[in-house]
Design a protein around this motif. Structure first.
Motif, short mmCIF file in Angstrom:
data_model
loop_
_atom_site.label_atom_id
_atom_site.label_comp_id
_atom_site.label_asym_id
_atom_site.label_seq_id
_atom_site.Cartn_x
_atom_site.Cartn_y
_atom_site.Cartn_z
N ASP A 135 0.80 -1.22 0.00
CA ASP A 135 0.00 0.00 0.00
C ASP A 135 0.83 1.27 0.00
N GLU A 136 2.12 1.16 0.35
CA GLU A 136 2.94 2.37 0.40
C GLU A 136 4.31 2.11 -0.21
N LEU A 137 4.88 3.17 -0.78
CA LEU A 137 6.21 3.11 -1.36
C LEU A 137 7.02 4.31 -0.88
N PRO A 138 8.31 4.12 -0.57
CA PRO A 138 8.99 2.83 -0.49
C PRO A 138 8.42 1.99 0.65
N VAL A 139 8.62 0.67 0.56
CA VAL A 139 8.10 -0.18 1.63
C VAL A 139 9.06 -0.14 2.82
N ARG A 140 8.48 -0.03 4.00
CA ARG A 140 9.24 -0.09 5.24
C ARG A 140 9.01 -1.46 5.86
N GLU A 141 9.83 -1.82 6.84
CA GLU A 141 9.68 -3.12 7.51
C GLU A 141 8.32 -3.22 8.16
N THR A 142 7.73 -2.08 8.49
CA THR A 142 6.43 -2.07 9.15
C THR A 142 5.27 -2.07 8.15
N THR A 143 5.58 -1.94 6.86
CA THR A 143 4.52 -2.00 5.86
C THR A 143 3.88 -3.38 5.91
N PRO A 144 2.56 -3.46 6.03
CA PRO A 144 1.93 -4.78 6.18
C PRO A 144 2.19 -5.68 4.97
N ARG A 145 2.44 -6.95 5.24
CA ARG A 145 2.54 -7.93 4.16
C ARG A 145 1.15 -8.14 3.57
N LYS A 146 1.09 -8.32 2.26
CA LYS A 146 -0.18 -8.60 1.61
C LYS A 146 -0.19 -10.06 1.16
N THR A 147 -1.28 -10.46 0.55
CA THR A 147 -1.37 -11.83 0.05
C THR A 147 -0.19 -12.13 -0.87
N ALA A 148 0.48 -13.25 -0.63
CA ALA A 148 1.61 -13.63 -1.47
C ALA A 148 1.12 -13.92 -2.89
N GLU A 149 1.94 -13.53 -3.88
CA GLU A 149 1.54 -13.71 -5.29
C GLU A 149 1.89 -15.09 -5.81
N SER A 150 2.62 -15.89 -5.05
CA SER A 150 3.03 -17.22 -5.53
C SER A 150 3.32 -18.12 -4.34
#
Ligand code: WQD
Length: 338
Positions: A135-150
């Motif tokens: 949801d945000e760029l650049p991604v920080r370590e605290t940026t929530p993980r989203k559904t894995a694409e693979s």
């Protein structure tokens, strides 16, 4: 005097071999465990040519619990860096069980081995793919993980989760999770680089193979994204910079004073480049004109991802030394040698 004995799983692989070199150059003893699934024993010659050290590699399958337990009976390690894993995103979609079995069992066996011998200090290779379409760029370590694409990306998410659960219970077990962005380039000596075992699918090796005439042309997967020039944006990080971050991580674990456990770091240069900008960098350093065409989007590609690396710089004192031209120069030198 040695700073400690480190197990590097996947020590003859692409990032593993560069890390072995960096660890040796920084005073560590290294033992590798690699079954040459995606590498060859000749990598040991390259490591020796650079460092003067012939490391021992144990040709074992780390997903085999008995074989891994035996390794830990033969050596007492001060820590381990766990690289060994299957890493092809496309293949993981076709063979999900192989990916879960290999990537997760090997990780748990290594954790088990360390814990049983009363040592801790594990560095785990994770991936920016755990962020998915962030949801945000650049991604920080605290940026929530989203559904894995693979399934590949999911093995990395699950690996992270397993480590968190394990550390929550075993309070004396220390770990660092490293999320890599797009590793590329080769050792500046030209003696080690990315393995040629499989046909390349990552951007930089595809570019150098086209440059060398090994394949006709590069297809740029889409130029209608909402980015500077319409092509996707990634954070390309030189493999030697990435390798050095592992040495810093091991040093941090061995001298640990921090409170976060596991500690988590993004490893990217902190700058997003488009596919076309990477092609330009290649043309500039090689003096060649690259044959490429614009093609359709590739399924599963995220539009843009690049790192906020300030945490690794602040806490690990990690400062990448190489830029995209260095990446292309060293990747091209390696390609020409092959
Ligand atoms: C980079 C960009 C493509 C090839 C994957 C994994 C990630 C990590 C690295 C680790 C994209 C474009 C590529 C081509 C192109 N894995 N491209 N033509 O997909 O960012 O990341 O590899 O083990 O976890 O997800 O890397 O190098 O494949 O692609 O236009 O022939 O280059 O669309 O924008 P990716 P990549």
């Amino acid at each position: 005097m040695s700073k400690g004995k480190i197990l590097v799983t996947g020590g003859t692989g692409y990032i593993g071999s560069h890390t072995v070199v960096d660890l040796l150059e920084n005073g560590f003893d290294v033992v590798s465990a690699d079954n040459y699934h995606n590498s060859t024993a000749s990598v040991l010659d390259g490591i020796e040519a650079i460092t003067g050290v012939r490391i021992v590699n144990h040709n074992i399958d780390l997903a085999d619990q008995a074989a891994t337990a035996k390794l830990f009976e033969e050596h007492r390690f001060d820590g381990a860096i766990h690289f060994a894993a299957f890493k092809s995103v496309g293949e993981s979609v076709e063979q999900p069980l192989e990916y879960y079995r290999n990537n997760l069992n090997s990780m748990m066996n290594v954790m088990d081995g360390l814990q049983r011998q009363g040592s801790s200090n594990l560095v785990f290779s994770s991936s920016c793919s755990v962020y998915g379409n962030a949801d945000e760029l650049p991604v920080r370590e605290t940026t929530p993980r989203k559904t894995a694409e693979s399934p590949y990306a999911r093995t990395k998410q699950m690996g992270e989760d397993i480590l968190y659960d394990f550390c929550a219970h075993h309070r004396d077990f220390k770990a660092i999770l490293l999320r890599y962005f797009n590793p590329a380039g080769a050792h500046p000596s030209g003696k080690i680089g990315e393995s040629a075992a499989n046909p390349a699918s990552n951007l930089v090796p595809v570019i150098t193979e086209v440059g060398a005439g090994k394949r006709d042309k590069l297809t740029v997967f889409g130029n209608d994204y909402d980015t500077r020039d319409g092509s996707c944006v990634r954070d390309y990080i030189h493999v030697s910079d990435l390798a050095h971050a592992h040495t810093l991580a091991v040093e941090a674990l061995l001298g640990e004073t921090g409170t976060e456990n596991p500690a988590l770091y993004n490893l990217g240069i902190g700058e997003g480049l488009t596919v076309l900008e990477v092609i330009n960098a290649f043309e500039k350093v090689s003096g060649k004109t690259l044959n490429y065409e614009i093609g359709p989007r590739r399924a599963g590609d995220v539009i843009a991802v690049y790192a906020d690396r300030s945490k690794a710089t602040r806490e690990l004192k990690w400062e990448p030394q190489y830029d995209v031209e260095d990446i292309m120069r060293t990747a091209w030198a390696w390609e020409e040698k092959r």
